[in-house]
Scaffold this motif. Structure first.
Motif, short mmCIF file in Angstrom:
data_model
loop_
_atom_site.label_atom_id
_atom_site.label_comp_id
_atom_site.label_asym_id
_atom_site.label_seq_id
_atom_site.Cartn_x
_atom_site.Cartn_y
_atom_site.Cartn_z
N LEU A 105 41.14 52.78 62.45
CA LEU A 105 40.77 52.31 61.11
C LEU A 105 39.60 53.10 60.53
N ASN A 106 38.72 53.64 61.38
CA ASN A 106 37.57 54.41 60.89
C ASN A 106 38.00 55.64 60.09
N GLN A 107 39.18 56.17 60.36
CA GLN A 107 39.69 57.32 59.63
C GLN A 107 40.70 56.93 58.55
N ALA A 108 41.03 55.67 58.47
CA ALA A 108 42.06 55.21 57.53
C ALA A 108 41.48 55.00 56.13
N ILE A 109 42.31 55.24 55.14
CA ILE A 109 42.00 54.90 53.75
C ILE A 109 42.97 53.80 53.35
N GLY A 110 42.43 52.74 52.80
CA GLY A 110 43.27 51.63 52.38
C GLY A 110 43.29 51.48 50.87
N VAL A 111 44.39 50.97 50.38
CA VAL A 111 44.51 50.58 48.98
C VAL A 111 45.12 49.19 48.95
N GLY A 112 44.81 48.45 47.92
CA GLY A 112 45.36 47.12 47.87
C GLY A 112 45.32 46.52 46.49
N ILE A 113 45.89 45.36 46.43
CA ILE A 113 45.95 44.58 45.20
C ILE A 113 45.35 43.21 45.51
N ILE A 114 44.42 42.78 44.66
CA ILE A 114 43.83 41.47 44.86
C ILE A 114 44.32 40.49 43.80
N GLN A 115 44.37 39.24 44.22
CA GLN A 115 44.68 38.14 43.31
C GLN A 115 43.55 37.13 43.48
N VAL A 116 42.95 36.76 42.38
CA VAL A 116 41.83 35.84 42.40
C VAL A 116 42.34 34.44 42.08
N GLY A 117 41.94 33.49 42.92
CA GLY A 117 42.30 32.10 42.71
C GLY A 117 41.06 31.27 42.44
N GLU A 118 41.22 29.98 42.50
CA GLU A 118 40.10 29.06 42.32
C GLU A 118 39.33 29.01 43.64
N ALA A 119 38.14 29.61 43.68
CA ALA A 119 37.28 29.67 44.86
C ALA A 119 37.92 30.43 46.03
N SER A 120 38.82 31.38 45.72
CA SER A 120 39.47 32.16 46.77
C SER A 120 40.00 33.46 46.20
N LEU A 121 40.33 34.38 47.11
CA LEU A 121 41.03 35.59 46.71
C LEU A 121 41.97 36.00 47.82
N THR A 122 43.00 36.72 47.43
CA THR A 122 43.98 37.26 48.36
C THR A 122 44.05 38.76 48.13
N ALA A 123 44.00 39.54 49.22
CA ALA A 123 44.07 41.00 49.11
C ALA A 123 45.13 41.51 50.07
N ASP A 124 46.18 42.11 49.53
CA ASP A 124 47.20 42.78 50.35
C ASP A 124 46.74 44.23 50.50
N ILE A 125 46.55 44.66 51.76
CA ILE A 125 45.96 45.97 52.03
C ILE A 125 46.95 46.87 52.75
N PHE A 126 47.08 48.10 52.26
CA PHE A 126 47.99 49.11 52.78
C PHE A 126 47.20 50.35 53.20
N GLN A 127 47.69 51.05 54.20
CA GLN A 127 47.09 52.32 54.61
C GLN A 127 47.81 53.46 53.91
N VAL A 128 47.03 54.41 53.39
CA VAL A 128 47.57 55.61 52.77
C VAL A 128 47.80 56.63 53.89
N LEU A 129 49.03 57.08 54.04
CA LEU A 129 49.36 58.04 55.08
C LEU A 129 49.47 59.45 54.49
N GLN A 130 49.45 60.44 55.35
CA GLN A 130 49.61 61.81 54.89
C GLN A 130 51.06 62.05 54.49
N CYS A 131 51.24 62.77 53.40
CA CYS A 131 52.57 63.09 52.91
C CYS A 131 53.24 64.08 53.88
N LYS A 132 54.49 63.82 54.17
CA LYS A 132 55.26 64.72 55.03
C LYS A 132 56.39 65.32 54.19
N ALA A 133 56.03 66.40 53.50
CA ALA A 133 57.00 67.04 52.58
C ALA A 133 58.06 67.78 53.32
#
Length: 160
Positions: A132-160
């Motif tokens: 994880l120390n070398q990983a870059i994450g991206v995600g989408i958050i949803q804010v609720g009443e006194a809470s939040l949800t974050a779906d987190i994904f790792q960005v991988l290297q493109c294999k063209a």
């Protein structure tokens, strides 16, 4: 002049890969789902407009983490020092939380971005989660009443 052009070309080829033929279109990096953070929050503290938008602090009080790459709990040690741009109606999180995994590792997760899209970095001393120390994450958050949800994904290297 000839020497500097030669040096620039050599450096660009060696470090930037300019010696390769350019693809017709770039290869988008794939994403892999890591986990979802379900965090609970205390009421926010409004700091006010100090020149970077309306600054506020949202204490993170706990929560859970579930997913294929990580499971555990959110410790009540973090928060979000975000800012809200009233003109554009956008929130820019500046958050840090600590997750304790089910097997006892502690992971610092830092998130920045423009809501709902967030960039994540991870830090841990655990050998099991060192990747994880070398990983870059991206995600989408949803804010609720006194809470939040974050779906987190790792960005991988493109294999063209």
């Amino acid at each position: 002049m000839l020497v500097s052009n030669f040096l620039f070309g050599a450096i660009a080829t060696a470090t930037l890969g300019y010696g390769r033929s350019m693809p017709s279109s770039p290869c988008p990096p794939p994403l892999v789902y890591l986990f979802t953070v379900y965090a609970t929050e205390s009421p926010l503290v409004i700091i006010g407009n100090g020149g970077h938008g309306s600054r506020l602090f949202i204490p993170i009080t706990g929560g859970t983490v579930t997913g294929p790459k990580l499971q555990g709990k959110v410790l009540g040690l973090g928060g979000d020092w975000g800012s809200y741009d009233t003109a554009n109606k956008t929130f820019a999180p500046n958050a840090q939380i600590v997750v304790e995994t089910n097997d006892g590792a502690n992971i610092l997760i830092t998130g920045h971005g423009k809501s709902p899209y967030i960039n994540y970095e991870f830090e841990t001393g655990s050998e099991s989660y060192w990747w994880l120390n070398q990983a870059i994450g991206v995600g989408i958050i949803q804010v609720g009443e006194a809470s939040l949800t974050a779906d987190i994904f790792q960005v991988l290297q493109c294999k063209a």
